[in-house]
Each structure stands twice: as structure tokens, then as C-alpha cells.
Design a protein around this motif. Structure first.
Motif, PDB file in Angstrom:
ATOM      1  N   THR A  69     -53.358  -7.976  33.950  1.00 49.47           N
ATOM      2  CA  THR A  69     -53.181  -8.410  35.337  1.00 49.47           C
ATOM      3  C   THR A  69     -52.150  -9.525  35.390  1.00 49.47           C
ATOM      4  N   ASN A  70     -51.158  -9.333  36.219  1.00 48.65           N
ATOM      5  CA  ASN A  70     -50.162 -10.370  36.476  1.00 48.65           C
ATOM      6  C   ASN A  70     -50.706 -11.212  37.631  1.00 48.65           C
ATOM      7  N   GLU A 122     -49.538 -13.608  39.086  1.00 49.68           N
ATOM      8  CA  GLU A 122     -48.518 -14.048  40.037  1.00 49.68           C
ATOM      9  C   GLU A 122     -48.238 -12.991  41.100  1.00 49.68           C
ATOM     10  N   ASP A 123     -48.760 -11.793  40.922  1.00 53.12           N
ATOM     11  CA  ASP A 123     -48.537 -10.678  41.855  1.00 53.12           C
ATOM     12  C   ASP A 123     -49.857 -10.371  42.566  1.00 53.12           C
ATOM     13  N   LYS A 124     -49.893 -10.617  43.858  1.00 52.54           N
ATOM     14  CA  LYS A 124     -51.138 -10.456  44.632  1.00 52.54           C
ATOM     15  C   LYS A 124     -51.749  -9.070  44.508  1.00 52.54           C
ATOM     16  N   SER A 125     -50.940  -8.051  44.407  1.00 54.61           N
ATOM     17  CA  SER A 125     -51.472  -6.684  44.405  1.00 54.61           C
ATOM     18  C   SER A 125     -51.823  -6.173  43.011  1.00 54.61           C
ATOM     19  N   CYS A 126     -51.449  -6.891  41.969  1.00 56.76           N
ATOM     20  CA  CYS A 126     -51.634  -6.399  40.607  1.00 56.76           C
ATOM     21  C   CYS A 126     -53.095  -6.130  40.255  1.00 56.76           C
ATOM     22  N   GLU A 179     -54.315  -3.067  41.943  1.00 54.85           N
ATOM     23  CA  GLU A 179     -53.726  -1.884  41.320  1.00 54.85           C
ATOM     24  C   GLU A 179     -54.432  -1.534  40.010  1.00 54.85           C
ATOM     25  N   ARG A 180     -54.737  -2.547  39.187  1.00 57.70           N
ATOM     26  CA  ARG A 180     -55.437  -2.286  37.922  1.00 57.70           C
ATOM     27  C   ARG A 180     -56.822  -1.688  38.197  1.00 57.70           C
ATOM     28  N   THR A 185     -52.559 -19.944  39.133  1.00 57.16           N
ATOM     29  CA  THR A 185     -51.542 -19.959  40.207  1.00 57.16           C
ATOM     30  C   THR A 185     -51.528 -21.268  40.994  1.00 57.16           C
TER      31      THR A 185
END
Length: 69
Positions: free
Chosen positions: A15-16, A18-22, A25-26, A68
Motif C-alpha cells: 500500500t502506497n 501517499e495515494d488515497k486510493s491505493c 485498490e489493494r 502522512t
């Protein structure tokens, strides 16, 4: 390794924050058994209770908040 720990480790490593949707998505990849998900992670996910899944989500949220700031 317990199913909850296997799924949690996979999510933390993939999981990134820094990316809200990551994270979303996972989770969708695991739930839909995408080819990118290792079979043992999907099998572990299938064994989780609702409570365990919410515990993972809670821990991910806390970690995401830390990373974050």
C-alpha cells in the motif's frame, strides 16, 4: 502464519500511503482474487472474520495517519 497477519503484512507492504486510493485498490484486488494477489494471501483473506478485517482496516488507518503527517 495466521491469516490475519498474512493479509495485514501483504497490505502494509503493498500500500502506497501517499495515494488515497491505493488501499482501496489493494482490498478490491484481494476480494476479486486478481492475478496480482498471491494465492496464500487470497486464501488467508477468505478465512478472515468480519472483525479481523475491520481490525486490519483500523491498523492500516493508524499507520497511514502516521506516515502522512
Amino acid at each position: 502464519m495466521k491469516p490475519i497477519n498474512l493479509v495485514k503484512r501483504f497490505l502494509f507492504e503493498n500500500t502506497n500511503f501517499e495515494d488515497k486510493s491505493c488501499f482501496h485498490e489493494r482490498l478490491m484486488e484481494i476480494a476479486e482474487a486478481y492475478e496480482t494477489i498471491p494465492e496464500d494471501v487470497y486464501d488467508a483473506y477468505e478465512e478472515l472474520t468480519e472483525y479481523e478485517m475491520w481490525e486490519i482496516i483500523r491498523k492500516m488507518a493508524v499507520e497511514g495517519k502516521k506516515r502522512t503527517k
